[in-house]
Design an enzyme around this catalytic site. Structure first.
Site, PDB file in Angstrom:
ATOM      1  N   LYS A 208       6.583  56.690  29.099  1.00 55.92           N
ATOM      2  CA  LYS A 208       5.322  56.810  29.842  1.00 55.92           C
ATOM      3  C   LYS A 208       4.137  56.485  28.921  1.00 55.92           C
ATOM      4  CE  LYS A 208       2.528  60.145  32.329  1.00 55.92           C
ATOM      5  NZ  LYS A 208       2.423  61.442  32.973  1.00 55.92           N
ATOM      6  N   GLU A 214      10.409  58.859  18.793  1.00 54.78           N
ATOM      7  CA  GLU A 214      11.844  58.567  18.897  1.00 54.78           C
ATOM      8  C   GLU A 214      12.073  57.210  19.565  1.00 54.78           C
ATOM      9  OE1 GLU A 214      10.416  61.391  19.723  1.00 54.78           O
ATOM     10  OE2 GLU A 214      11.690  63.132  19.293  1.00 54.78           O
ATOM     11  N   GLY A 268       6.449  63.032  33.284  1.00 56.68           N
ATOM     12  CA  GLY A 268       7.677  62.456  32.725  1.00 56.68           C
ATOM     13  C   GLY A 268       8.927  63.021  33.378  1.00 56.68           C
ATOM     14  N   ARG A 269       8.975  64.329  33.556  1.00 56.76           N
ATOM     15  CA  ARG A 269      10.189  64.953  34.103  1.00 56.76           C
ATOM     16  C   ARG A 269      10.290  64.796  35.620  1.00 56.76           C
ATOM     17  NH1 ARG A 269       6.629  68.254  31.728  1.00 56.76           N
ATOM     18  NH2 ARG A 269       5.573  69.866  32.934  1.00 56.76           N
ATOM     19  N   GLU A 354      10.566  72.732  30.900  1.00 51.33           N
ATOM     20  CA  GLU A 354       9.306  72.116  30.456  1.00 51.33           C
ATOM     21  C   GLU A 354       8.206  72.409  31.475  1.00 51.33           C
ATOM     22  OE1 GLU A 354       9.125  68.414  27.724  1.00 51.33           O
ATOM     23  OE2 GLU A 354       8.608  67.631  29.683  1.00 51.33           O
ATOM     24  N   HIS A 385      36.868  77.665  32.314  1.00 47.13           N
ATOM     25  CA  HIS A 385      37.758  77.936  31.182  1.00 47.13           C
ATOM     26  C   HIS A 385      36.979  78.117  29.898  1.00 47.13           C
ATOM     27  CE1 HIS A 385      41.337  77.258  33.621  1.00 47.13           C
ATOM     28  NE2 HIS A 385      40.533  76.429  34.273  1.00 47.13           N
ATOM     29  N   LYS A 505       5.895  67.928  17.180  1.00 46.82           N
ATOM     30  CA  LYS A 505       5.724  66.489  16.906  1.00 46.82           C
ATOM     31  C   LYS A 505       4.782  66.304  15.724  1.00 46.82           C
ATOM     32  CE  LYS A 505       6.010  64.892  21.721  1.00 46.82           C
ATOM     33  NZ  LYS A 505       5.282  64.246  22.804  1.00 46.82           N
TER      34      LYS A 505
HETATM   35  O1  F6P Z   1       8.839  66.065  25.245  1.00 40.81           O
HETATM   36  C1  F6P Z   1       7.578  65.802  25.734  1.00 40.81           C
HETATM   37  C2  F6P Z   1       7.532  64.593  26.592  1.00 40.81           C
HETATM   38  O2  F6P Z   1       6.201  64.247  26.756  1.00 40.81           O
HETATM   39  C3  F6P Z   1       8.207  64.767  27.956  1.00 40.81           C
HETATM   40  O3  F6P Z   1       7.414  65.419  28.863  1.00 40.81           O
HETATM   41  C4  F6P Z   1       8.471  63.359  28.313  1.00 40.81           C
HETATM   42  O4  F6P Z   1       9.359  63.254  29.376  1.00 40.81           O
HETATM   43  C5  F6P Z   1       9.019  62.852  27.000  1.00 40.81           C
HETATM   44  O5  F6P Z   1       8.222  63.489  26.021  1.00 40.81           O
HETATM   45  C6  F6P Z   1       8.975  61.369  26.806  1.00 40.81           C
HETATM   46  O6  F6P Z   1       7.681  60.876  26.894  1.00 40.81           O
HETATM   47  P1  F6P Z   1       7.387  59.349  27.077  1.00 40.81           P
HETATM   48  O7  F6P Z   1       7.967  58.906  28.368  1.00 40.81           O
HETATM   49  O8  F6P Z   1       5.895  59.209  27.050  1.00 40.81           O
HETATM   50  O9  F6P Z   1       8.024  58.608  25.925  1.00 40.81           O
END
Ligand code: F6P
Length: 540
Positions: A208, A214, A268-269, A354, A385, A505
């Site tokens: 987003k 990452e 995002g979620r 979240e 199990h 972060k």
């Molecule tokens: O972990 C925080 C967060 O902002 C989530 O809400 C989101 O889904 C994820 O990081 C990834 O964010 P992005 O889509 O901006 O890379």
């Protein structure tokens, strides 16, 4: 006038009294007292059947919970969301994932502008692109069709797409495999790239913000891998972006012509049905993706228009609040009796934790009650199990959702009866247990009886759907989204921000500078020790 905190509401206090008087009541007695209980406490909408009879509920408790929803203004808050008001107050944003699944003929205003045409335009571009990848007319730089898609994204840009890809296994294109890379651990990318031909691989950089460390780190590494094999000019045919941030996409060196956008009013979620679902659409095709959206929309409409007493997500959300705030439950298990839904618990972890892992209310006051529970789970029958022992005989209260499908998910339909027998039996065992008397009658060794007694009275919901189709998946996910909304509305929190993830972060970047010798930041003695140890190991 300052708004009352939730604990000051008459309904909250009444529910506390009811909960105190509840102690000692057993589900067994509730069923014995009311032979129609299983018919009374069930609800059905959009093909989702919810049996909530095996809960610590009676008419008074339910009335109290609906009173709480009323006093808390749940309906007004729901309507505000659908009307595009900025209910994400801490980020001053509308919350309109529901607009992503509106029919093309609908209208939805965000800050005065109708967003439906934009949503439809992106869906159309996604559909065109997907069909080119699927029919083999989108060619890689050396003229080969795409066989593997790698979705590079994390959190909401990963969990929904991966969950949906696995869930919709039976609808997938036979030639195309989708792999997912989220973790910044290089092992994730290494594993995903193993044995792949770069000429047949397409990367979707899904983020987003397009700044998530990452994802950007993995995207750079993936790009290097591709360029090493096919050269810089190949990037355009092998990389597409999904983001709200066109500028960052450009800065990364990608053509925005190959970018699929969405909007800041999609959290995002809550984004698996936006362009973040591009990998899903490529895997299952546009038609199936539109069915998924139709399922979401059907549940949205149910949530928006049904009276609270018949409203599935509202019932589910209020029942969660009941255990959480009035009986001290700390966690809730999600147990899909469907191998293909094995990532649903992980998906719901982000959705719920979240969203509702907050401790300040909308008036910036410390929240006087517990908010979101810990969500966890594994598919049945695997979990039986492993951790079900604790569910049956442990000391903790853990309400469970058992999710099942009437139609088999595998060719070997014969095994389905056994799978569903387990779901049904587990809910029965949790609720009714096994007494010492029953064990004696069954001839159990007397010394073992105390250890073999299952006390029962462990609450569960059963959720049943016809089959795991795209539409059913949309219905199920939207059901949980609105349950999360309901809970957040009761606590009066902002379920749509996630400030808590920021600190980690920022600190990670600071620690990285220490590791790389670019700075010497002050840290506590524990952190210093670990840093020294790590640096020494890396030098050695
Ligand atoms: O972990 C925080 C967060 O902002 C989530 O809400 C989101 O889904 C994820 O990081 C990834 O964010 P992005 O889509 O901006 O890379």
């Amino acid at each position: 006038m300052t708004e009352k905190t939730v604990v000051d509401l008459a309904a909250w206090q009444d529910l506390h009294k009811q909960a105190a008087a509840w102690r000692g009541r057993h589900l067994k007695d509730l069923f014995a007292e009311d032979p129609q209980r299983g018919e009374r406490y069930r609800a059905e909408a959009c093909g989702l059947y919810l049996d909530y009879s095996k809960n610590w509920l009676d008419e008074a408790a339910l009335t109290g919970l609906f009173k709480l929803a009323e006093e808390r203004g749940l309906v007004a808050r729901r309507d505000a969301m659908f009307a595009g008001e900025h209910i994400n107050v801490t980020e001053d944003r509308a919350v309109l994932h529901v607009a992503l699944r509106l029919p093309a003929s609908a209208h939805c205003l965000v800050d005065g502008a109708d967003v439906v045409p934009e949503v439809q335009a992106v869906l159309q571009r996604m559909a065109d692109f997907s069909s080119r990848v699927r029919d083999g007319s989108w060619l890689g730089a050396s003229g080969k069709p795409i066989r593997t898609i790698i979705n590079l994204g994390i959190g909401g840009s990963y969990l929904g797409p991966e969950m949906a890809y696995l869930a919709l296994r039976r609808f997938r294109h036979p030639r195309i495999e989708v792999r997912f890379v989220a973790n910044v651990d290089g092992a994730a990318l290494e594993q995903a790239l193993a044995h792949l031909d770069p000429a047949e691989t397409l990367f979707i950089v899904a983020s987003k913000t397009f700044t998530t460390l990452e994802t950007m780190t993995n995207a750079r590494a993936a790009r290097q891998w591709l360029v090493a094999a096919l050269g810089e000019a190949a990037v355009a045919q092998h990389f597409v972006a999904v983001s709200t941030n066109a500028e960052a996409v450009r800065a990364f060196g990608m053509d925005t012509e190959h970018m699929f956008g969405f909007w800041d009013w999609v959290g995002g979620r809550y984004s698996m049905d936006s362009a973040i679902g591009l990998s899903t659409m490529i895997a299952v095709g546009a038609e199936a993706f539109f069915d998924l959206l139709a399922g979401f929309h059907a549940m949205d409409e149910h949530f928006r228009t049904s009276p609270l007493r018949q409203n599935l997500p509202v019932l589910h959300g209020l029942i969660s609040v009941w255990y959480n705030n009035f009986f001290g439950a700390q966690s809730q298990a999600v147990l899909p009796y469907a191998q293909d839904l094995r990532r649903l618990p992980a998906y719901l972890q982000q959705l719920q934790m979240e969203s509702n892992g907050k401790s300040v209310d909308l008036q910036s006051r410390p929240l006087p009650v517990d908010s979101g529970m810990v969500i966890w789970g594994e598919p049945g029958t695997d979990g039986q199990h492993s951790f079900y022992q604790l569910l049956h005989q442990g000391t903790r209260l853990i309400p469970c959702d058992l999710i099942g499908f009437l139609e088999p998910l595998a060719e070997s339909g014969a095994q389905h009866d056994l799978l569903m027998a387990n779901l049904i039996a587990q809910a029965e065992a949790l609720a009714f247990g096994r007494t010492a008397e029953q064990l004696r009658e069954e001839g159990a060794a007397p010394a073992q009886i105390p250890f073999r007694v299952c006390p029962g009275n462990r609450p569960s919901n059963i959720l049943l759907l016809e089959a795991l189709t795209p539409r059913a998946l949309g219905i199920l996910v939207a059901f949980y989204e609105h349950s999360v909304f309901t809970q957040g509305a009761i606590w009066g929190i902002d379920s749509f921000d996630q400030w808590g993830v920021e600190l980690g972060k920022v600190l990670a970047l600071r620690v990285l500078e220490d590791i790389q010798g670019k700075a010497q930041h002050a840290h506590d003695s524990s952190t210093q020790q670990i840093l020294a140890r790590y640096r020494a190991a890396r030098k050695g």
